[in-house]
Scaffold this active site. Sequence first.
Site, PDB file in Angstrom:
ATOM      1  N   GLU A   1       0.673  -1.160   0.129  1.00  0.00           N
ATOM      2  CA  GLU A   1       0.224   0.036  -0.135  1.00  0.00           C
ATOM      3  C   GLU A   1       0.852   1.389   0.107  1.00  0.00           C
ATOM      4  O   GLU A   1       0.387   2.342  -0.711  1.00  0.00           O
ATOM      5  CB  GLU A   1      -1.149   0.036   1.262  1.00  0.00           C
ATOM      6  CG  GLU A   1      -2.079  -0.931   1.183  1.00  0.00           C
ATOM      7  CD  GLU A   1      -1.554  -2.542   1.342  1.00  0.00           C
ATOM      8  OE1 GLU A   1      -0.346  -2.883   1.786  1.00  0.00           O
ATOM      9  OE2 GLU A   1      -2.403  -3.381   0.969  1.00  0.00           O
TER      10      GLU A   1
ATOM     11  N   GLN B   1      -8.145  -2.040  -1.403  1.00  0.00           N
ATOM     12  CA  GLN B   1      -9.219  -2.854  -1.200  1.00  0.00           C
ATOM     13  C   GLN B   1     -10.386  -2.849  -0.113  1.00  0.00           C
ATOM     14  O   GLN B   1     -11.329  -3.015  -0.282  1.00  0.00           O
ATOM     15  CB  GLN B   1      -8.551  -4.354  -0.967  1.00  0.00           C
ATOM     16  CG  GLN B   1      -9.281  -5.293  -1.971  1.00  0.00           C
ATOM     17  CD  GLN B   1      -8.487  -6.451  -2.072  1.00  0.00           C
ATOM     18  OE1 GLN B   1      -7.677  -6.910  -1.424  1.00  0.00           O
ATOM     19  NE2 GLN B   1      -8.552  -7.209  -3.662  1.00  0.00           N
ATOM     20  N   PHE B   2      -9.868  -2.291   1.231  1.00  0.00           N
ATOM     21  CA  PHE B   2     -10.404  -1.698   2.177  1.00  0.00           C
ATOM     22  C   PHE B   2      -9.794  -0.306   2.614  1.00  0.00           C
ATOM     23  O   PHE B   2      -8.704  -0.303   2.517  1.00  0.00           O
ATOM     24  CB  PHE B   2     -10.603  -2.895   3.400  1.00  0.00           C
ATOM     25  CG  PHE B   2     -11.599  -3.851   3.225  1.00  0.00           C
ATOM     26  CD1 PHE B   2     -11.224  -4.823   2.230  1.00  0.00           C
ATOM     27  CD2 PHE B   2     -12.664  -3.959   3.911  1.00  0.00           C
ATOM     28  CE1 PHE B   2     -12.138  -5.977   2.187  1.00  0.00           C
ATOM     29  CE2 PHE B   2     -13.856  -5.318   3.798  1.00  0.00           C
ATOM     30  CZ  PHE B   2     -13.334  -6.069   2.819  1.00  0.00           C
TER      31      PHE B   2
ATOM     32  N   ASP C   1      -9.528   0.337   5.632  1.00  0.00           N
ATOM     33  CA  ASP C   1      -9.009   0.218   7.104  1.00  0.00           C
ATOM     34  C   ASP C   1      -7.372   0.350   6.994  1.00  0.00           C
ATOM     35  O   ASP C   1      -6.619   0.840   7.832  1.00  0.00           O
ATOM     36  CB  ASP C   1      -9.385  -1.468   7.576  1.00  0.00           C
ATOM     37  CG  ASP C   1     -10.759  -1.558   7.550  1.00  0.00           C
ATOM     38  OD1 ASP C   1     -11.300  -1.525   8.670  1.00  0.00           O
ATOM     39  OD2 ASP C   1     -11.370  -1.531   6.581  1.00  0.00           O
TER      40      ASP C   1
ATOM     41  N   ILE D   1      -5.425   1.790   4.927  1.00  0.00           N
ATOM     42  CA  ILE D   1      -5.069   3.375   4.615  1.00  0.00           C
ATOM     43  C   ILE D   1      -3.939   3.846   5.289  1.00  0.00           C
ATOM     44  O   ILE D   1      -3.129   4.625   5.025  1.00  0.00           O
ATOM     45  CB  ILE D   1      -6.274   4.306   4.371  1.00  0.00           C
ATOM     46  CG1 ILE D   1      -5.740   5.415   3.342  1.00  0.00           C
ATOM     47  CG2 ILE D   1      -6.861   4.876   5.685  1.00  0.00           C
ATOM     48  CD1 ILE D   1      -6.941   6.379   2.857  1.00  0.00           C
TER      49      ILE D   1
ATOM     50  N   HIS E   1     -11.885  -4.654   9.397  1.00  0.00           N
ATOM     51  CA  HIS E   1     -12.358  -4.415   8.251  1.00  0.00           C
ATOM     52  C   HIS E   1     -13.697  -3.740   8.344  1.00  0.00           C
ATOM     53  O   HIS E   1     -14.624  -3.972   7.737  1.00  0.00           O
ATOM     54  CB  HIS E   1     -12.837  -5.787   7.656  1.00  0.00           C
ATOM     55  CG  HIS E   1     -11.499  -6.708   7.017  1.00  0.00           C
ATOM     56  ND1 HIS E   1     -10.571  -7.170   7.839  1.00  0.00           N
ATOM     57  CD2 HIS E   1     -11.054  -6.744   5.821  1.00  0.00           C
ATOM     58  CE1 HIS E   1      -9.543  -7.764   7.020  1.00  0.00           C
ATOM     59  NE2 HIS E   1      -9.788  -7.498   5.884  1.00  0.00           N
TER      60      HIS E   1
HETATM   61  C1  LIG Z   1      -2.573  -4.598   4.363  1.00  0.00           C
HETATM   62  C2  LIG Z   1      -3.821  -5.295   3.403  1.00  0.00           C
HETATM   63  N1  LIG Z   1      -3.841  -5.242   2.192  1.00  0.00           N
HETATM   64  C3  LIG Z   1      -4.654  -6.000   1.534  1.00  0.00           C
HETATM   65  C4  LIG Z   1      -5.717  -6.718   2.200  1.00  0.00           C
HETATM   66  C5  LIG Z   1      -6.542  -7.546   1.591  1.00  0.00           C
HETATM   67  N2  LIG Z   1      -6.324  -8.692   1.485  1.00  0.00           N
HETATM   68  C6  LIG Z   1      -6.682  -9.924   2.146  1.00  0.00           C
HETATM   69  S1  LIG Z   1      -5.967 -11.381   2.042  1.00  0.00           S
HETATM   70  C7  LIG Z   1      -5.171 -10.665   0.795  1.00  0.00           C
HETATM   71  C8  LIG Z   1      -4.245 -11.552   0.048  1.00  0.00           C
HETATM   72  C9  LIG Z   1      -3.185 -11.858   0.796  1.00  0.00           C
HETATM   73  O1  LIG Z   1      -2.231 -12.849   0.032  1.00  0.00           O
HETATM   74  P1  LIG Z   1      -1.134 -13.810   0.662  1.00  0.00           P
HETATM   75  O2  LIG Z   1      -0.570 -12.940   1.612  1.00  0.00           O
HETATM   76  O3  LIG Z   1      -0.484 -14.433  -0.439  1.00  0.00           O
HETATM   77  O4  LIG Z   1      -2.125 -15.079   1.548  1.00  0.00           O
HETATM   78  P2  LIG Z   1      -2.983 -15.895   1.168  1.00  0.00           P
HETATM   79  O5  LIG Z   1      -4.478 -15.296   1.019  1.00  0.00           O
HETATM   80  O6  LIG Z   1      -2.530 -16.307  -0.357  1.00  0.00           O
HETATM   81  O7  LIG Z   1      -2.806 -17.146   2.137  1.00  0.00           O
HETATM   82  C10 LIG Z   1      -5.438  -9.405   0.395  1.00  0.00           C
HETATM   83  C11 LIG Z   1      -4.795  -8.780  -0.667  1.00  0.00           C
HETATM   84  C12 LIG Z   1      -5.380  -6.872   3.538  1.00  0.00           C
HETATM   85  N3  LIG Z   1      -6.283  -7.449   4.254  1.00  0.00           N
HETATM   86  N4  LIG Z   1      -4.267  -6.064   4.201  1.00  0.00           N
END
Ligand SMILES: Cc1ncc(C[n+]2csc(CCOP(=O)(O)OP(=O)(O)O)c2C)c(N)n1
Lengths: 319, 319, 328, 328
Positions: free
Chosen positions: D60, D82-83, D85, D87, D129
């Site tokens: 981010e 994406q959310f 939260d 930011i 969230h």
């Molecule tokens: C800081 C942040 N950015 C984006 C998200 C949205 N989000 C939730 S899970 C995810 C994917 C994470 O991928 P990875 O670390 O590979 O874990 P996986 O889900 O594959 O187990 C994202 C982008 C989040 N929760 N927190």
Amino acid sequence: MDIPRETLLLIYERMLKIRHFEDRVKDLFAAGELPGFVHLYLGEEAVAVGVCAAMKDSDYITSTHRGHGHIIAKGGDMGCMMAELYGKATGYNKGKGGSMHIAYPELGILGANGIVSAGIPIATGAGMSAMLRKSGQVVACFFGDGASNEGTFHESLNIAGAFNLPVVYVCENNLYAVGTRQSQVRKIEDIADRAVSYGMPGVVVDGNDAVAVYEAAFEAVDRARSGEGPTLIECKTYRWRTHFEGEPDTYRPPEELAAWIKREPIAPYRKLLIEQGVMSEAEAQAIEKKVVAELDAGVEYARSSPLPTPESAMADLWA
Amino acid sequence: MDIPRETLLLIYERMLKIRHFEDRVKDLFAAGELPGFVHLYLGEEAVAVGVCAAMKDSDYITSTHRGHGHIIAKGGDMGCMMAELYGKATGYNKGKGGSMHIAYPELGILGANGIVSAGIPIATGAGMSAMLRKSGQVVACFFGDGASNEGTFHESLNIAGAFNLPVVYVCENNLYAVGTRQSQVRKIEDIADRAVSYGMPGVVVDGNDAVAVYEAAFEAVDRARSGEGPTLIECKTYRWRTHFEGEPDTYRPPEELAAWIKREPIAPYRKLLIEQGVMSEAEAQAIEKKVVAELDAGVEYARSSPLPTPESAMADLWA
Amino acid sequence: MRQLFYNQAIAEALAEEMRRDQNVILWGIDIGPYGGANACTKGLYEQFGPSRVIDMPVSELGYVGMGVGAAATGIRPVIELQFSDWITLASEMIINQAAKMRYMFGGVLQMPLVIRAPVGGYLSAGAQHSNSFESMFSFVPGIKVIMPSTPYEAKGLLKSAIRDNNTVLFFEHKKLYAMKGEVPEEEYTLPIGKADIKRPGSDVTIVTYAYMVGKSLAAAETLARQGVDCEVLDLRTIDPMDREAVLASVKKTGHLVVAQETWRDCSVSSEVAALVAEEAVDYLDGPVVRVTAKDVPIPFSPVLEEYVLPKEADIVAAVNKVLNRVSV
Amino acid sequence: MRQLFYNQAIAEALAEEMRRDQNVILWGIDIGPYGGANACTKGLYEQFGPSRVIDMPVSELGYVGMGVGAAATGIRPVIELQFSDWITLASEMIINQAAKMRYMFGGVLQMPLVIRAPVGGYLSAGAQHSNSFESMFSFVPGIKVIMPSTPYEAKGLLKSAIRDNNTVLFFEHKKLYAMKGEVPEEEYTLPIGKADIKRPGSDVTIVTYAYMVGKSLAAAETLARQGVDCEVLDLRTIDPMDREAVLASVKKTGHLVVAQETWRDCSVSSEVAALVAEEAVDYLDGPVVRVTAKDVPIPFSPVLEEYVLPKEADIVAAVNKVLNRVSV
Ligand SMILES: Cc1ncc(C[n+]2csc(CCOP(=O)(O)OP(=O)(O)O)c2C)c(N)n1
Ligand SMILES: Cc1ncc(C[n+]2csc(CCOP(=O)(O)OP(=O)(O)O)c2C)c(N)n1
Ligand SMILES: [Mg+2]
Ligand SMILES: [Mg+2]
């Protein structure tokens, strides 16, 4: 490597627990019984269990949004977890947390986390804490391939390297972060190569091979405990379900998923243990039966537990 | 490498400009003429100049809290800079910025920055912008050894690597961040090794050798401009002054400082150019005279310039 | 009584709490042999050694996040940010982790974490080294915010912050580090959440905190010479705010000025004014007036900065305005 | 008139502005072929290709910071978080860079940057969230903050945001994505900084925004049946706030309720109440009442979340309270 029998059996039992727990969550969620979001760990069981089997109860873990597997692997009770997923007062966190926020410090579980990568500095701090308190504890920090592109990965591993902190960084590389194939947003193939930046060993293992994960973790935990510092272990694996339950699977080639399901971690492990005489077919079945019974009881416990009182929402903020 | 004569002379002139400018700022600050804080670039002249000499006017740079050198190297006018340091209305930024916040987009200078590492994603975004606009521009991103431990270093270089962005990351490794020797908080010796994590070349150069810096930058700029992606160049150097003017130098071994001053970048370069017949002793003297005259005029311009009106504080926020 | 500088009072609080509890550990940038950018940890490295006073790399999200993990596991970290301006970089760990972990985990752990950081302007330090972000963190439940206005309060409140089992942001004003004031030699602490009447008065209440306390007191003196008797209420703790003290004072005087250094919108001054509009509007004999920074980043040039940041004269003018009084 | 879902209205605004100006470029996580977590970029990758709709890694601070660099050099980035939260992770780039760069550089560049992010609760999404951080960013000068309450406003305001040469945070409420509403087929934009009277009334002013607009309108209906005539003012733009509209309404009704989803302290509701305490206190016939979330993180369990987040009934109760009326 000579792995004690109880450990081998524990690995089997806990992988099964995760498999059954997650399968049940899938169904309960589809049936509309569970509020919020759930991210399932199906297919990745060997990672969490292989790592945690190399640790003590008093050791710490930090987990992710995809946390059920880590918590079970660290010894979490399926009933207390399920009650939390139902938002019940008897859940691990009184219904305040939910699927993404289960913590149980008594078993060293410092929390699942809804913020991708947030567990990484927290684990690093727990490692610093263990070192400062000379407690001999080790920390395992689980995070995804997606999380490895977050800045705090870099900051934390740099600090852990510089201070020789007792932390094992476990990257669960399941190729995707939500719907984005990570090879599109990362130039290099192996995340373990990033260990070079921090002066720590970087290891790639087959994340669907519990024994391989256990062995890598065992060595890393040993290094950490003896003051030699952190290790980065990358476990290549795959999630069977979509990112969260209810999401359509539009972004992954079906052949890819099929191939990984074929390479699933539990059946071959079961076979191995039976072949090597670690357990008999009957014992295997008994373990599975016990796991299912425990899960059934857990679901029943969750369902029949009371909801929290609305006013309890005001408790637990301040210590 | 065959470096054009004008380039060789430009490098000489700009290094001299930085040297004289910073020396003068030191004196003016000590005399209480300049408000706020100043961080001087003395001793590191070859880095900024070597890199910028390999770039075009239309190319971009991002700079740091220690920014005077980068701005002069990119062609900045010493009078407008000095007026900014005095907080005058005629400064590059109308006195709103000061030493840590000089920007001049007409020369591609996207700003010094008071937040360590903040220029890194900004440079990366300018690189993305250049690529999207197909402008052929290249970006040089200056930052310190301290900044290389910030998370955004990791995030930005990962993205630049994945998208082949036209950015040259220039790490000025002067061994310290404020009063902390960075080898205490970073396990590895060469920051350039971190390039591995991003699938880009990592190069170590002697940051006190303008020709070496120029050659490394030339190659990296060329790669970037031809769409082959980013490079990380680590320049080993040393700052002669304390972190900011007025800080006591309690944390660096005097021998260390003395050794680096002995290896200063300008005199040997001057000698080289004379030996190689690029310029005569007389020409060298003329250049220096011109630089000093320009600086004198710049200081005079700054001193005699008006202060901004108080009410002008309310302008320039919204576009 | 003995006099100490504000930064010495802080160093003394740290030393005393470190002696009292070996789990009190400091980390941050340049806080070791260097003694801290503002000398608040001077001598502590020598006294307590490298495992109690730890120099970190420039990695705010990382080392603040480590504070969360350490606080959850038995350490009481006291973390210094060199300037509060870049608390932005660590804000995820404060806002979504430290502030929420105890609650969202149903109370299973504690978060005895203190983050100390200098705030404020009046130093020609430019837009990125002059911020005061207390309002943003007061918004978030689960964080306490303290801003001491004197050496006495700095010491007493920092000791309480370190003993508190919750996340505390402790914002120190850069201009106050060199303030000298009385600090008892005996052990003492000050309660978190209690405001202090720095000057009793009957005509107008001036609610203020941190560096603006001094300017408010000066304004009160000026006004006293003109026959206006101001009550100056130093909030000391921004969150939890001492709402009773604010209301009691306004109910007494019937007039409210809020004086803060930073910007107006959605700020502490908004909250104080809103509190009175909710709970004591019938006691108000005129409008509330807020004295704040003007709504632009803090500019570098002294002439501009002076224009943007609030001054004693602005407070005097505000009091005259609430009293509907022609300025003299 | 044609009806669109809120997320479709957003996608349409993006598509139109991308056609209008080739320098409008989108980036974020999963916004490409995936179409965005909330389908706000559905079809855009197919239409505009990978150099206009760019998938980023989970970084981010990095990709928001890139937005700053790109906006300063001729691109008009529209970035999706994406959310909202997290930011927090990008807040340095918003607060100290995007918001300040034009000003502190004396106006030499522009910052046409839009950051879109979903906010809000009522989804059992848990403490990390369900946040709404508009108050924290409204505090900072140099950022505009928009929170549309209908598909019509989402489209019209997003188009204005994209054409604006300053940093705009555009917060979309998750619960509204599935709201259907009229959206003209002809080109239109809505002005940034103008509130909208969603229901005229004479007895009480309810100042509100985003998802709480619907709850406020429902409360107003309930109260109308009891003979109380509420004016519902939708701020639409949180910063710059339409202060004139708030004051005009309060001067008309003499009573103010502020209804917002998120926490109370140092929030938008504080600012609205403070504004009235400053500028219209003489018009108030009773106390201001704020309806906000209770002061704890948003809990997961629906029964807890319902208790913590404000409801229609809370707004009804607040109106009764300001009117000193016994609830029926
Ligand atoms: C800081 C942040 N950015 C984006 C998200 C949205 N989000 C939730 S899970 C995810 C994917 C994470 O991928 P990875 O670390 O590979 O874990 P996986 O889900 O594959 O187990 C994202 C982008 C989040 N929760 N927190
Ligand atoms: C994010 C952030 N953290 C800390 C600081 C305080 N600070 C200013 S310069 C500096 C040292 C930076 O070291 P380095 O990057 O090596 O640059 P150098 O000063 O050596 O040129 C620090 C810590 C800051 N300005 N911003
Ligand atoms: Mg993944
Ligand atoms: Mg350095």
